[in-house]
Design an enzyme around this catalytic site. Sequence first.
Site, PDB file in Angstrom:
ATOM      1  N   LYS A   1      36.578  43.791  36.609  1.00 60.61           N
ATOM      2  CA  LYS A   1      38.433  44.256  35.336  1.00 60.61           C
ATOM      3  C   LYS A   1      38.905  42.854  36.033  1.00 60.61           C
ATOM      4  O   LYS A   1      39.669  42.176  34.331  1.00 60.61           O
ATOM      5  CB  LYS A   1      38.518  45.318  36.490  1.00 60.61           C
ATOM      6  CG  LYS A   1      38.143  46.814  36.159  1.00 60.61           C
ATOM      7  CD  LYS A   1      38.992  47.908  36.081  1.00 60.61           C
ATOM      8  CE  LYS A   1      38.605  47.806  38.315  1.00 60.61           C
ATOM      9  NZ  LYS A   1      37.802  47.640  39.139  1.00 60.61           N
TER      10      LYS A   1
ATOM     11  N   ARG B   1      44.135  55.050  37.983  1.00 61.04           N
ATOM     12  CA  ARG B   1      42.941  55.770  39.259  1.00 61.04           C
ATOM     13  C   ARG B   1      42.884  56.816  39.134  1.00 61.04           C
ATOM     14  O   ARG B   1      41.604  57.555  40.159  1.00 61.04           O
ATOM     15  CB  ARG B   1      43.459  54.740  40.492  1.00 61.04           C
ATOM     16  CG  ARG B   1      42.462  53.344  40.153  1.00 61.04           C
ATOM     17  CD  ARG B   1      42.704  52.953  41.658  1.00 61.04           C
ATOM     18  NE  ARG B   1      41.792  51.966  42.305  1.00 61.04           N
ATOM     19  CZ  ARG B   1      41.598  50.355  42.390  1.00 61.04           C
ATOM     20  NH1 ARG B   1      42.741  49.787  41.658  1.00 61.04           N
ATOM     21  NH2 ARG B   1      41.021  49.613  42.467  1.00 61.04           N
TER      22      ARG B   1
ATOM     23  N   ARG C   1      32.710  37.915  46.557  1.00 59.16           N
ATOM     24  CA  ARG C   1      34.306  37.407  46.347  1.00 59.16           C
ATOM     25  C   ARG C   1      35.627  36.879  47.114  1.00 59.16           C
ATOM     26  O   ARG C   1      35.759  37.341  48.128  1.00 59.16           O
ATOM     27  CB  ARG C   1      34.746  39.108  45.772  1.00 59.16           C
ATOM     28  CG  ARG C   1      36.408  38.821  45.186  1.00 59.16           C
ATOM     29  CD  ARG C   1      36.412  40.282  44.363  1.00 59.16           C
ATOM     30  NE  ARG C   1      37.257  40.936  44.949  1.00 59.16           N
ATOM     31  CZ  ARG C   1      37.132  42.058  44.538  1.00 59.16           C
ATOM     32  NH1 ARG C   1      37.192  42.453  43.299  1.00 59.16           N
ATOM     33  NH2 ARG C   1      37.897  43.865  46.006  1.00 59.16           N
TER      34      ARG C   1
ATOM     35  N   ARG D   1      39.068  38.891  50.912  1.00 58.20           N
ATOM     36  CA  ARG D   1      39.668  40.056  51.304  1.00 58.20           C
ATOM     37  C   ARG D   1      39.335  40.643  51.745  1.00 58.20           C
ATOM     38  O   ARG D   1      38.132  41.011  52.652  1.00 58.20           O
ATOM     39  CB  ARG D   1      40.437  41.087  49.764  1.00 58.20           C
ATOM     40  CG  ARG D   1      40.781  40.610  49.181  1.00 58.20           C
ATOM     41  CD  ARG D   1      40.660  41.267  47.800  1.00 58.20           C
ATOM     42  NE  ARG D   1      40.998  42.342  47.873  1.00 58.20           N
ATOM     43  CZ  ARG D   1      40.557  43.534  46.512  1.00 58.20           C
ATOM     44  NH1 ARG D   1      41.049  42.511  45.277  1.00 58.20           N
ATOM     45  NH2 ARG D   1      40.718  44.486  47.052  1.00 58.20           N
TER      46      ARG D   1
ATOM     47  N   ARG E   1      35.681  52.729  49.628  1.00 59.27           N
ATOM     48  CA  ARG E   1      36.461  52.285  48.124  1.00 59.27           C
ATOM     49  C   ARG E   1      35.158  52.702  47.187  1.00 59.27           C
ATOM     50  O   ARG E   1      35.994  53.250  45.720  1.00 59.27           O
ATOM     51  CB  ARG E   1      36.500  50.741  48.109  1.00 59.27           C
ATOM     52  CG  ARG E   1      37.836  50.001  48.857  1.00 59.27           C
ATOM     53  CD  ARG E   1      37.195  48.759  48.918  1.00 59.27           C
ATOM     54  NE  ARG E   1      37.903  48.137  47.894  1.00 59.27           N
ATOM     55  CZ  ARG E   1      37.735  47.168  47.607  1.00 59.27           C
ATOM     56  NH1 ARG E   1      37.171  46.383  48.300  1.00 59.27           N
ATOM     57  NH2 ARG E   1      38.048  46.367  46.423  1.00 59.27           N
TER      58      ARG E   1
HETATM   59  P1  ADP Z   1      39.889  46.339  43.447  1.00 55.90           P
HETATM   60  O1  ADP Z   1      39.493  44.858  42.868  1.00 55.90           O
HETATM   61  O2  ADP Z   1      38.326  47.421  44.321  1.00 55.90           O
HETATM   62  O3  ADP Z   1      39.530  46.859  42.012  1.00 55.90           O
HETATM   63  P2  ADP Z   1      42.297  45.931  43.453  1.00 55.90           P
HETATM   64  O4  ADP Z   1      42.825  45.370  44.161  1.00 55.90           O
HETATM   65  O5  ADP Z   1      42.567  47.176  42.389  1.00 55.90           O
HETATM   66  O6  ADP Z   1      40.456  46.877  44.023  1.00 55.90           O
HETATM   67  O7  ADP Z   1      42.992  47.638  44.420  1.00 55.90           O
HETATM   68  C1  ADP Z   1      43.146  47.265  46.124  1.00 55.90           C
HETATM   69  C2  ADP Z   1      43.540  48.727  46.402  1.00 55.90           C
HETATM   70  O8  ADP Z   1      45.139  48.727  46.173  1.00 55.90           O
HETATM   71  C3  ADP Z   1      42.768  50.008  46.758  1.00 55.90           C
HETATM   72  O9  ADP Z   1      42.075  50.502  47.514  1.00 55.90           O
HETATM   73  C4  ADP Z   1      44.031  50.231  47.221  1.00 55.90           C
HETATM   74  O10 ADP Z   1      44.760  51.403  48.547  1.00 55.90           O
HETATM   75  C5  ADP Z   1      45.579  49.947  45.992  1.00 55.90           C
HETATM   76  N1  ADP Z   1      45.048  50.471  44.909  1.00 55.90           N
HETATM   77  C6  ADP Z   1      44.856  49.508  43.936  1.00 55.90           C
HETATM   78  N2  ADP Z   1      45.119  50.490  43.032  1.00 55.90           N
HETATM   79  C7  ADP Z   1      45.571  50.995  43.401  1.00 55.90           C
HETATM   80  C8  ADP Z   1      45.636  52.860  42.182  1.00 55.90           C
HETATM   81  N3  ADP Z   1      45.757  52.644  40.647  1.00 55.90           N
HETATM   82  N4  ADP Z   1      46.151  53.690  42.474  1.00 55.90           N
HETATM   83  C9  ADP Z   1      46.284  53.988  44.175  1.00 55.90           C
HETATM   84  N5  ADP Z   1      46.265  52.839  44.908  1.00 55.90           N
HETATM   85  C10 ADP Z   1      45.787  51.916  44.413  1.00 55.90           C
HETATM   86  P1  ADP Z   2      37.357  44.160  39.863  1.00 55.24           P
HETATM   87  O1  ADP Z   2      38.704  44.276  39.447  1.00 55.24           O
HETATM   88  O2  ADP Z   2      36.737  44.694  38.552  1.00 55.24           O
HETATM   89  O3  ADP Z   2      37.352  44.321  41.235  1.00 55.24           O
HETATM   90  P2  ADP Z   2      36.419  41.166  40.144  1.00 55.24           P
HETATM   91  O4  ADP Z   2      37.055  40.931  39.136  1.00 55.24           O
HETATM   92  O5  ADP Z   2      37.228  40.793  40.522  1.00 55.24           O
HETATM   93  O6  ADP Z   2      36.014  43.156  39.797  1.00 55.24           O
HETATM   94  O7  ADP Z   2      35.203  41.221  39.864  1.00 55.24           O
HETATM   95  C1  ADP Z   2      34.530  40.835  41.460  1.00 55.24           C
HETATM   96  C2  ADP Z   2      33.345  40.411  41.992  1.00 55.24           C
HETATM   97  O8  ADP Z   2      31.875  39.803  41.530  1.00 55.24           O
HETATM   98  C3  ADP Z   2      34.409  39.304  42.305  1.00 55.24           C
HETATM   99  O9  ADP Z   2      33.613  38.024  43.009  1.00 55.24           O
HETATM  100  C4  ADP Z   2      33.836  38.353  40.825  1.00 55.24           C
HETATM  101  O10 ADP Z   2      33.267  36.560  40.500  1.00 55.24           O
HETATM  102  C5  ADP Z   2      31.940  38.640  40.502  1.00 55.24           C
HETATM  103  N1  ADP Z   2      32.603  38.912  38.830  1.00 55.24           N
HETATM  104  C6  ADP Z   2      32.597  39.875  37.896  1.00 55.24           C
HETATM  105  N2  ADP Z   2      32.052  39.624  36.669  1.00 55.24           N
HETATM  106  C7  ADP Z   2      30.758  39.415  37.084  1.00 55.24           C
HETATM  107  C8  ADP Z   2      29.543  39.709  36.037  1.00 55.24           C
HETATM  108  N3  ADP Z   2      29.782  39.823  35.329  1.00 55.24           N
HETATM  109  N4  ADP Z   2      28.195  39.618  36.709  1.00 55.24           N
HETATM  110  C9  ADP Z   2      28.361  38.757  37.834  1.00 55.24           C
HETATM  111  N5  ADP Z   2      29.502  38.636  38.589  1.00 55.24           N
HETATM  112  C10 ADP Z   2      30.697  38.680  38.418  1.00 55.24           C
END
Ligand code: ADP
Ligand code: ADP
Length: 217
Positions: free
Chosen positions: A15, A90, A129, A162, A173
């Site tokens: 995302k 979420r 990541r 992270r 998660r």
């Molecule tokens: P990911 O990369 O795994 O999608 P995020 O960076 O979006 O993770 O979120 C990291 C953490 O921030 C989550 O595990 C949660 O604790 C908190 N968080 C982010 N967005 C939300 C949301 N919409 N509702 C509740 N907690 C959230």
């Molecule tokens: P999210 O925001 O949904 O948690 P991220 O964009 O942070 O996901 O991506 C999670 C990890 O996967 C990062 O290390 C990113 O570089 C990698 N990644 C993202 N898209 C792809 C893909 N299409 N194929 C392989 N790795 C990917």
Amino acid sequence: MPSYVVLLGPPGAGKGTQAELISEKLNLAHISSGDIFRENLKNQTELGKQAQGYMNRGELVPDDLTIEMIKDRLQRPDCKEGALLDGFPRTPAQAEALGKMLAEWNGKVECVPYISVPPKELVGRLSGRWTCKEQGHVYHETFNPPKVAGKCDIDGSELYQRDDDKAETVERRIKVYLEQTTPLIDYYRKQGVLAEVDGTLPIEQVTTLLLKAIEKG
Ligand code: ADP
Ligand code: ADP
């Protein structure tokens, strides 16, 4: 009328990566709830202190705090044309609250691309990541490495792993996602705005499919 797009998908689906690539093309502000929470944590604001424990455990921050934070953010001038939401909503309660606030502003969720990636691929994505300290740009040590190891291509800042990308927290998660967030897939499907995109494809192909889905929606 402002336009809102919600990126749905499990942690590690891509995302953040995709939002960074398409927000400018769509002329929408990229609003990442996780980035906002991490910024608050870094600055030890009241919100950051309240969110910290949940984030460290890989749980969701309570809905009321999260909804208030997003409502506030979406009212800033850079969201006048709308927003590309990454990581929010979420839970069903967050989705309901979003629908209500957008209706107040004469907007609505126009398209919800759902980036699908099977759970077994997520652990490898998250454990490899690397995130940029300054602005949260993301890399992967194998799938999307930076040009210079440990440095962000875009702003040159240091990359870090992270805390919540550790294996135990990742498992938690993913479980939280499956329990609390997957109901949103049906919720938006019923509203006729869901567009599923295969998130296992290479990054550029996912970008192309996403832009197509959003154009249609
Ligand atoms: P990911 O990369 O795994 O999608 P995020 O960076 O979006 O993770 O979120 C990291 C953490 O921030 C989550 O595990 C949660 O604790 C908190 N968080 C982010 N967005 C939300 C949301 N919409 N509702 C509740 N907690 C959230
Ligand atoms: P999210 O925001 O949904 O948690 P991220 O964009 O942070 O996901 O991506 C999670 C990890 O996967 C990062 O290390 C990113 O570089 C990698 N990644 C993202 N898209 C792809 C893909 N299409 N194929 C392989 N790795 C990917």
